[in-house]
Design a protein around this motif. Structure first.
Motif, PDB file in Angstrom:
ATOM      1  N   SER A  66      39.090 -12.226   9.576  1.00  0.00           N
ATOM      2  CA  SER A  66      39.839 -11.636  10.687  1.00  0.00           C
ATOM      3  C   SER A  66      39.267 -10.295  11.125  1.00  0.00           C
ATOM      4  CB  SER A  66      41.303 -11.440  10.276  1.00  0.00           C
ATOM      5  OG  SER A  66      41.413 -10.404   9.309  1.00  0.00           O
ATOM      6  N   SER A  84      36.005 -17.018  12.371  1.00  0.00           N
ATOM      7  CA  SER A  84      36.844 -15.947  12.898  1.00  0.00           C
ATOM      8  C   SER A  84      37.550 -16.453  14.146  1.00  0.00           C
ATOM      9  CB  SER A  84      35.988 -14.723  13.248  1.00  0.00           C
ATOM     10  OG  SER A  84      36.778 -13.705  13.813  1.00  0.00           O
ATOM     11  N   ASP A  97      39.316 -15.826  17.600  1.00  0.00           N
ATOM     12  CA  ASP A  97      39.436 -14.880  18.709  1.00  0.00           C
ATOM     13  C   ASP A  97      40.467 -15.438  19.685  1.00  0.00           C
ATOM     14  OD1 ASP A  97      39.239 -13.139  20.812  1.00  0.00           O
ATOM     15  OD2 ASP A  97      37.082 -13.378  21.120  1.00  0.00           O
ATOM     16  N   GLU A 120      42.449 -10.104  21.714  1.00  0.00           N
ATOM     17  CA  GLU A 120      42.361  -9.220  20.553  1.00  0.00           C
ATOM     18  C   GLU A 120      42.121  -7.790  21.004  1.00  0.00           C
ATOM     19  OE1 GLU A 120      42.725 -10.304  17.370  1.00  0.00           O
ATOM     20  OE2 GLU A 120      42.992 -12.359  18.080  1.00  0.00           O
ATOM     21  N   VAL A 145      37.305  -6.668  18.491  1.00  0.00           N
ATOM     22  CA  VAL A 145      36.441  -7.754  18.954  1.00  0.00           C
ATOM     23  C   VAL A 145      34.980  -7.349  18.838  1.00  0.00           C
ATOM     24  CG1 VAL A 145      35.757  -9.140  20.946  1.00  0.00           C
ATOM     25  CG2 VAL A 145      38.172  -8.722  20.511  1.00  0.00           C
ATOM     26  N   ASN A 161      32.320  -9.280  16.403  1.00  0.00           N
ATOM     27  CA  ASN A 161      31.100  -9.867  16.976  1.00  0.00           C
ATOM     28  C   ASN A 161      29.851  -9.316  16.305  1.00  0.00           C
ATOM     29  OD1 ASN A 161      32.582 -11.420  18.764  1.00  0.00           O
ATOM     30  ND2 ASN A 161      32.373  -9.984  20.462  1.00  0.00           N
ATOM     31  N   LYS A 211      32.800 -18.299  15.617  1.00  0.00           N
ATOM     32  CA  LYS A 211      34.025 -17.804  16.244  1.00  0.00           C
ATOM     33  C   LYS A 211      34.692 -18.952  16.971  1.00  0.00           C
ATOM     34  CE  LYS A 211      33.768 -14.851  19.713  1.00  0.00           C
ATOM     35  NZ  LYS A 211      33.609 -13.581  20.454  1.00  0.00           N
ATOM     36  N   VAL A 224      37.997 -20.176  19.534  1.00  0.00           N
ATOM     37  CA  VAL A 224      38.920 -19.658  20.551  1.00  0.00           C
ATOM     38  C   VAL A 224      39.904 -20.767  20.926  1.00  0.00           C
ATOM     39  CG1 VAL A 224      37.229 -18.034  21.471  1.00  0.00           C
ATOM     40  CG2 VAL A 224      37.396 -20.337  22.443  1.00  0.00           C
ATOM     41  N   CYS A 256      46.819  -8.826  18.511  1.00  0.00           N
ATOM     42  CA  CYS A 256      46.557  -8.916  19.946  1.00  0.00           C
ATOM     43  C   CYS A 256      47.075  -7.667  20.655  1.00  0.00           C
ATOM     44  CB  CYS A 256      47.249 -10.149  20.524  1.00  0.00           C
ATOM     45  SG  CYS A 256      46.786 -11.700  19.727  1.00  0.00           S
TER      46      CYS A 256
END
Length: 505
Positions: A48, A80, A82, A86, A91, A95, A116, A118, A266
């Motif tokens: 995370s 991870s 996303d 976030e 972020v 990355n 990652k 989503v 978030c």
């Protein structure tokens, strides 16, 4: 343990000297290696970006570095999640870590790759909130977690389970985090094993190497040496120090508590009253994020019951008006409360315009950042055009984008719908003349057009009947009608009670 070379000499000394979680660190590293080489099940490490998941990832990375190359025979996936909303600085950090791990692992010959995930485009935060009008999440309607966190990660895990039969998910969860988390960890533990059964995913097992560590021990480990994949944990430490908040764990099931009060959540989170994390970042010098905090606070206010009339439709997406009536025979029920529906289309237009304006301002400051992706805009436009209560016949989203950015996206012509703003105005005039709700006529015309040209019109009558059964009147009329209905029902219940009492006597 083998004497493989570490990228930083301090790692080996640290492992030999430190004891954390009531055991020597060298024993934990040996345990990780033993479990890793015991079978062919691939490992999936939940990352995370917070201190706990960074710690767990670091331990596994070091353990694999210390194994002979011939024993590194199965893959370790770092995943991870996303959510696309976030906290921006987090972020960037995640990355960077993902990129560094992939480069470092390749150079060192380690079977590790970072990925990652989503949410699906039709299940993102903005598509649900701006597109479908879902009210901002709160504790009683936390619609975001499953769509944005659980489903993407679960999909990744299930894909590996399908390929390999089983998988081991490595998490940075700790029993000290909360009493409820400790109970969940204990409940799924396998006797005599360091592994636990996953609470919801079949053929998936969890391993929590720092389960017994305290928060202080996590920091002691992280700050004792550089990251095994390169770099340091100083930025991570500075992020925590700025807000004095916890992290949002990688969510893989519904037992994981809300992370709205943490730094690694978030930026749009409205589950909590105040976002201390954003406040902390701004107070630490990231003043450019103040508009994000203001927008998040706007979403929070729009969710409060006293503001429902201003922001939300009185109908649900089903077209019906709902109430929390409770048991109609219960005399203790004093008040019937109306349950508001989704955000009004105008509310969603205003929110989108403000969001794009903030995004444009941030970009003009030299930060390459998308607060809302362009595929999401296309999906939101489609949702507006097909809205069950307020179809956007004016096709207003392209105009809002043009108003803010002064340019057009490559909009799909077929998405524009069958009706125009002029058609809508004509229906409004006819509605006033004949006393028939314009929205009802719109929906009936849309239903007809959907089956036009087809040889069979199966289901059209049921569709039209369902439209006629919706609550099309104004709220005051609907309230009065339902009040009379409840009055009648309550009277009927009392009559039945009286008759039953007479029968008993």
């Amino acid at each position: 343990m083998t004497n493989g070379a570490f990228p930083f000499p301090t790692h080996l000394e640290m492992i030999r000297k430190m004891s954390l979680g009531h055991r020597p660190l060298v024993d934990l590293v040996r345990e990780i290696q033993t479990i890793y080489v015991a079978d062919e099940r691939p490992w999936i490490i939940g990352f995370s970006g917070g201190k706990d998941s960074t710690c767990a990832l670091s331990l596994v990375y070091i353990a694999l570095q210390q194994l002979p190359p011939e024993q590194r025979d199965k893959h370790v996936y770092v995943v991870s999640s996303d959510t696309l909303v976030e906290t921006p600085v987090v972020v960037d950090m995640i990355n960077s870590v993902i990129e560094t791990i992939n480069e470092s692992a390749t150079l060192e010959g380690l079977p590790i790759s970072a990925h990652k995930v989503v949410p699906k485009t039709d299940q993102t935060f903005w598509v649900n909130l701006l597109g479908r009008g879902y009210p901002a999440p709160n504790q009683s309607f936390r619609w975001c977690t499953e769509r944005m966190k659980i489903d993407p990660v679960s999909g990744f895990i299930l894909d590996k389970v399908a390929r390999f039969g089983e998988a081991v998910v490595v998490l940075g969860s700790r029993s000290e985090e909360s009493a409820s988390r400790a109970q969940v960890i204990a409940k799924h533990k396998i006797d005599g094993s360091a592994l636990s059964r996953h609470s919801s995913l079949p053929n998936a097992y969890t391993y929590m190497p720092i389960e017994s560590w305290s928060a202080d021990e996590v920091w002691m480990y992280l700050m004792s040496s550089p990251c095994p994949w390169g770099g340091s944990n100083q930025l991570l430490f500075e992020l925590y120090k700025g807000s004095n908040q916890g992290e949002c764990p990688l969510v893989i099931d519904k037992s994981t508590p809300s992370c709205g009060n943490s730094r690694f959540g978030c930026w749009t989170c409205t589950v909590v009253t105040e976002d201390k994390a954003l406040h902390g970042l701004i107070e630490s010098g990231a003043d450019w994020m103040r508009p994000l905090l203001d927008f998040r606070d706007l979403l929070y206010r729009s969710r409060q019951p006293e503001n429902a009339d201003h922001y939300r439709n009185f109908r649900r997406r089903t077209g019906r008006v709902s109430y929390n009536t409770g048991d109609i025979s219960d005399d203790s029920v004093q008040e019937v409360r109306h349950i508001p529906g989704p955000y009004l289309l105008q509310t969603r237009r205003d929110f989108l315009r403000e969001l794009l304006t903030i995004e444009k301002s941030i970009k003009e400051q030299g930060r390459d950042m998308e607060l809302i992706t362009r595929p999401e805009l296309h999906m939101i436009r489609r949702e507006w055009l097909r809205d069950p209560n307020e179809p956007d016949w004016a096709d207003s989203l392209p105009g809002i984008y043009r108003e803010v950015y002064g340019e057009d996206l490559d909009w799909v012509e077929d998405d524009a719908g069958a009706f125009t703003k002029a058609d809508s105005q004509t229906l409004e005039l006819l509605s006033e003349a004949y006393g028939v709700p314009a929205a009802l006529i719109r929906k009936m015309l849309e239903a007809e057009l959907e089956v036009s040209g087809l040889g069979k019109r199966r289901g059209i009558l049921e569709r039209l009947e369902s439209l006629l059964q919706r609550d099309w009147e104004e709220l005051s009329v609907i309230n009065a009608r339902n009040a009379e209905y409840r009055k009648y029902e309550r009277s009927h219940v009392e009559d039945v009670k009286d008759e039953f009492a007479e029968f008993l006597h």
